[in-house]
Design a protein around this motif. Structure first.
Motif, PDB file in Angstrom:
ATOM      1  N   PHE A  36       0.840  -1.205   0.000  1.00  0.00           N
ATOM      2  CA  PHE A  36       0.000   0.000   0.000  1.00  0.00           C
ATOM      3  C   PHE A  36       0.875   1.255   0.000  1.00  0.00           C
ATOM      4  O   PHE A  36       0.674   2.163  -0.808  1.00  0.00           O
ATOM      5  CB  PHE A  36      -0.927   0.001   1.220  1.00  0.00           C
ATOM      6  N   LEU A  37       1.845   1.308   0.912  1.00  0.00           N
ATOM      7  CA  LEU A  37       2.689   2.498   1.029  1.00  0.00           C
ATOM      8  C   LEU A  37       3.509   2.753  -0.233  1.00  0.00           C
ATOM      9  O   LEU A  37       3.727   3.899  -0.608  1.00  0.00           O
ATOM     10  CB  LEU A  37       3.625   2.365   2.239  1.00  0.00           C
ATOM     11  N   ASN A  68       1.220  13.521   4.505  1.00  0.00           N
ATOM     12  CA  ASN A  68       0.451  14.723   4.783  1.00  0.00           C
ATOM     13  C   ASN A  68      -0.883  14.262   5.388  1.00  0.00           C
ATOM     14  O   ASN A  68      -1.117  13.061   5.517  1.00  0.00           O
ATOM     15  CB  ASN A  68       0.255  15.576   3.519  1.00  0.00           C
ATOM     16  N   SER A  69      -1.758  15.176   5.736  1.00  0.00           N
ATOM     17  CA  SER A  69      -2.988  14.784   6.429  1.00  0.00           C
ATOM     18  C   SER A  69      -3.887  13.919   5.545  1.00  0.00           C
ATOM     19  O   SER A  69      -4.528  12.986   6.026  1.00  0.00           O
ATOM     20  CB  SER A  69      -3.742  16.010   6.934  1.00  0.00           C
ATOM     21  N   MET A  70      -3.921  14.188   4.243  1.00  0.00           N
ATOM     22  CA  MET A  70      -4.735  13.390   3.336  1.00  0.00           C
ATOM     23  C   MET A  70      -4.200  11.957   3.269  1.00  0.00           C
ATOM     24  O   MET A  70      -4.960  10.992   3.324  1.00  0.00           O
ATOM     25  CB  MET A  70      -4.727  14.022   1.939  1.00  0.00           C
ATOM     26  N   PHE A  71      -2.890  11.826   3.161  1.00  0.00           N
ATOM     27  CA  PHE A  71      -2.280  10.500   3.133  1.00  0.00           C
ATOM     28  C   PHE A  71      -2.543   9.766   4.445  1.00  0.00           C
ATOM     29  O   PHE A  71      -2.850   8.572   4.448  1.00  0.00           O
ATOM     30  CB  PHE A  71      -0.768  10.598   2.888  1.00  0.00           C
ATOM     31  N   MET A 128      -5.084  10.014   6.427  1.00  0.00           N
ATOM     32  CA  MET A 128      -6.469   9.526   6.420  1.00  0.00           C
ATOM     33  C   MET A 128      -6.593   8.285   5.533  1.00  0.00           C
ATOM     34  O   MET A 128      -7.261   7.320   5.898  1.00  0.00           O
ATOM     35  CB  MET A 128      -7.430  10.620   5.940  1.00  0.00           C
ATOM     36  N   GLN A 129      -5.951   8.310   4.378  1.00  0.00           N
ATOM     37  CA  GLN A 129      -5.990   7.156   3.477  1.00  0.00           C
ATOM     38  C   GLN A 129      -5.353   5.937   4.129  1.00  0.00           C
ATOM     39  O   GLN A 129      -5.843   4.816   3.989  1.00  0.00           O
ATOM     40  CB  GLN A 129      -5.245   7.471   2.173  1.00  0.00           C
ATOM     41  N   LEU A 130      -4.271   6.156   4.857  1.00  0.00           N
ATOM     42  CA  LEU A 130      -3.580   5.064   5.536  1.00  0.00           C
ATOM     43  C   LEU A 130      -4.472   4.432   6.601  1.00  0.00           C
ATOM     44  O   LEU A 130      -4.599   3.208   6.681  1.00  0.00           O
ATOM     45  CB  LEU A 130      -2.270   5.575   6.158  1.00  0.00           C
ATOM     46  N   VAL A 131      -5.135   5.263   7.398  1.00  0.00           N
ATOM     47  CA  VAL A 131      -6.049   4.749   8.437  1.00  0.00           C
ATOM     48  C   VAL A 131      -7.196   3.971   7.789  1.00  0.00           C
ATOM     49  O   VAL A 131      -7.532   2.865   8.235  1.00  0.00           O
ATOM     50  CB  VAL A 131      -6.574   5.896   9.331  1.00  0.00           C
ATOM     51  N   LEU A 132      -7.781   4.514   6.730  1.00  0.00           N
ATOM     52  CA  LEU A 132      -8.867   3.808   6.031  1.00  0.00           C
ATOM     53  C   LEU A 132      -8.391   2.470   5.464  1.00  0.00           C
ATOM     54  O   LEU A 132      -9.090   1.463   5.566  1.00  0.00           O
ATOM     55  CB  LEU A 132      -9.418   4.670   4.895  1.00  0.00           C
ATOM     56  N   PHE A 133      -7.212   2.472   4.866  1.00  0.00           N
ATOM     57  CA  PHE A 133      -6.651   1.234   4.334  1.00  0.00           C
ATOM     58  C   PHE A 133      -6.516   0.192   5.440  1.00  0.00           C
ATOM     59  O   PHE A 133      -6.918  -0.961   5.271  1.00  0.00           O
ATOM     60  CB  PHE A 133      -5.287   1.498   3.685  1.00  0.00           C
ATOM     61  N   ILE A 134      -5.957   0.583   6.570  1.00  0.00           N
ATOM     62  CA  ILE A 134      -5.744  -0.356   7.677  1.00  0.00           C
ATOM     63  C   ILE A 134      -7.078  -0.913   8.162  1.00  0.00           C
ATOM     64  O   ILE A 134      -7.225  -2.120   8.360  1.00  0.00           O
ATOM     65  CB  ILE A 134      -4.980   0.331   8.837  1.00  0.00           C
ATOM     66  N   ASP A 162      -1.709   7.878  17.166  1.00  0.00           N
ATOM     67  CA  ASP A 162      -0.452   8.376  17.707  1.00  0.00           C
ATOM     68  C   ASP A 162       0.601   8.172  16.615  1.00  0.00           C
ATOM     69  O   ASP A 162       0.659   7.100  16.006  1.00  0.00           O
ATOM     70  CB  ASP A 162      -0.107   7.567  18.959  1.00  0.00           C
ATOM     71  N   PHE A 163       1.421   9.178  16.371  1.00  0.00           N
ATOM     72  CA  PHE A 163       2.446   9.058  15.330  1.00  0.00           C
ATOM     73  C   PHE A 163       3.267   7.783  15.479  1.00  0.00           C
ATOM     74  O   PHE A 163       3.648   7.169  14.500  1.00  0.00           O
ATOM     75  CB  PHE A 163       3.390  10.267  15.338  1.00  0.00           C
ATOM     76  N   GLU A 164       3.545   7.393  16.715  1.00  0.00           N
ATOM     77  CA  GLU A 164       4.383   6.214  16.932  1.00  0.00           C
ATOM     78  C   GLU A 164       3.758   4.943  16.350  1.00  0.00           C
ATOM     79  O   GLU A 164       4.471   4.016  15.989  1.00  0.00           O
ATOM     80  CB  GLU A 164       4.669   6.029  18.430  1.00  0.00           C
ATOM     81  N   ASN A 165       2.440   4.892  16.268  1.00  0.00           N
ATOM     82  CA  ASN A 165       1.765   3.726  15.700  1.00  0.00           C
ATOM     83  C   ASN A 165       1.859   3.664  14.176  1.00  0.00           C
ATOM     84  O   ASN A 165       1.582   2.619  13.587  1.00  0.00           O
ATOM     85  CB  ASN A 165       0.283   3.703  16.099  1.00  0.00           C
ATOM     86  N   PHE A 166       2.218   4.763  13.546  1.00  0.00           N
ATOM     87  CA  PHE A 166       2.181   4.853  12.082  1.00  0.00           C
ATOM     88  C   PHE A 166       3.521   5.239  11.458  1.00  0.00           C
ATOM     89  O   PHE A 166       3.618   5.426  10.270  1.00  0.00           O
ATOM     90  CB  PHE A 166       1.112   5.869  11.648  1.00  0.00           C
ATOM     91  N   ARG A 167       4.560   5.332  12.271  1.00  0.00           N
ATOM     92  CA  ARG A 167       5.860   5.838  11.820  1.00  0.00           C
ATOM     93  C   ARG A 167       6.584   4.907  10.836  1.00  0.00           C
ATOM     94  O   ARG A 167       7.253   5.375   9.922  1.00  0.00           O
ATOM     95  CB  ARG A 167       6.741   6.094  13.045  1.00  0.00           C
ATOM     96  N   THR A 168       6.452   3.587  11.036  1.00  0.00           N
ATOM     97  CA  THR A 168       7.168   2.620  10.192  1.00  0.00           C
ATOM     98  C   THR A 168       6.230   1.476   9.805  1.00  0.00           C
ATOM     99  O   THR A 168       5.176   1.299  10.410  1.00  0.00           O
ATOM    100  CB  THR A 168       8.379   2.014  10.939  1.00  0.00           C
TER     101      THR A 168
END
Length: 83
Positions: A11-12, A34-37, A39-45, A59-65
């Protein structure tokens, strides 16, 4: 890489062009987020792994890597299986 990490990387990679994103590479530091990306990442997950991302998960730490996202998914799916 496990199946969850592979799906996340796939996905990334749509957003990262030719960059070969590594499991521990910080996607925020790379400047692709960015904020749009986000949101897309959260929806994908949520859709891909059938989990609900709650406010406390944002939390940024949950999505950093890739690894941190995979860990979040694993925690969320473990909770679902034990309910």
């Amino acid at each position: 890489m496990n199946k969850i990490q592979t799906k996340i990387k796939s996905f990334l990679s749509k957003f990262f062009g030719n960059h070969d994103l590594q499991p521990d590479e910080d996607i925020f530091a790379l400047g692709f987020v960015n904020s749009m990306f986000a949101m897309q990442l959260v929806l994908f997950i949520e859709q891909e792994f059938q989990v609900a991302i709650e406010n406390e998960d944002l939390d940024f730490e949950n999505f950093r890597t890739i690894n941190s996202i995979a860990n979040l998914v694993e925690r969320k799916t473990t909770v679902i299986m034990h309910k």
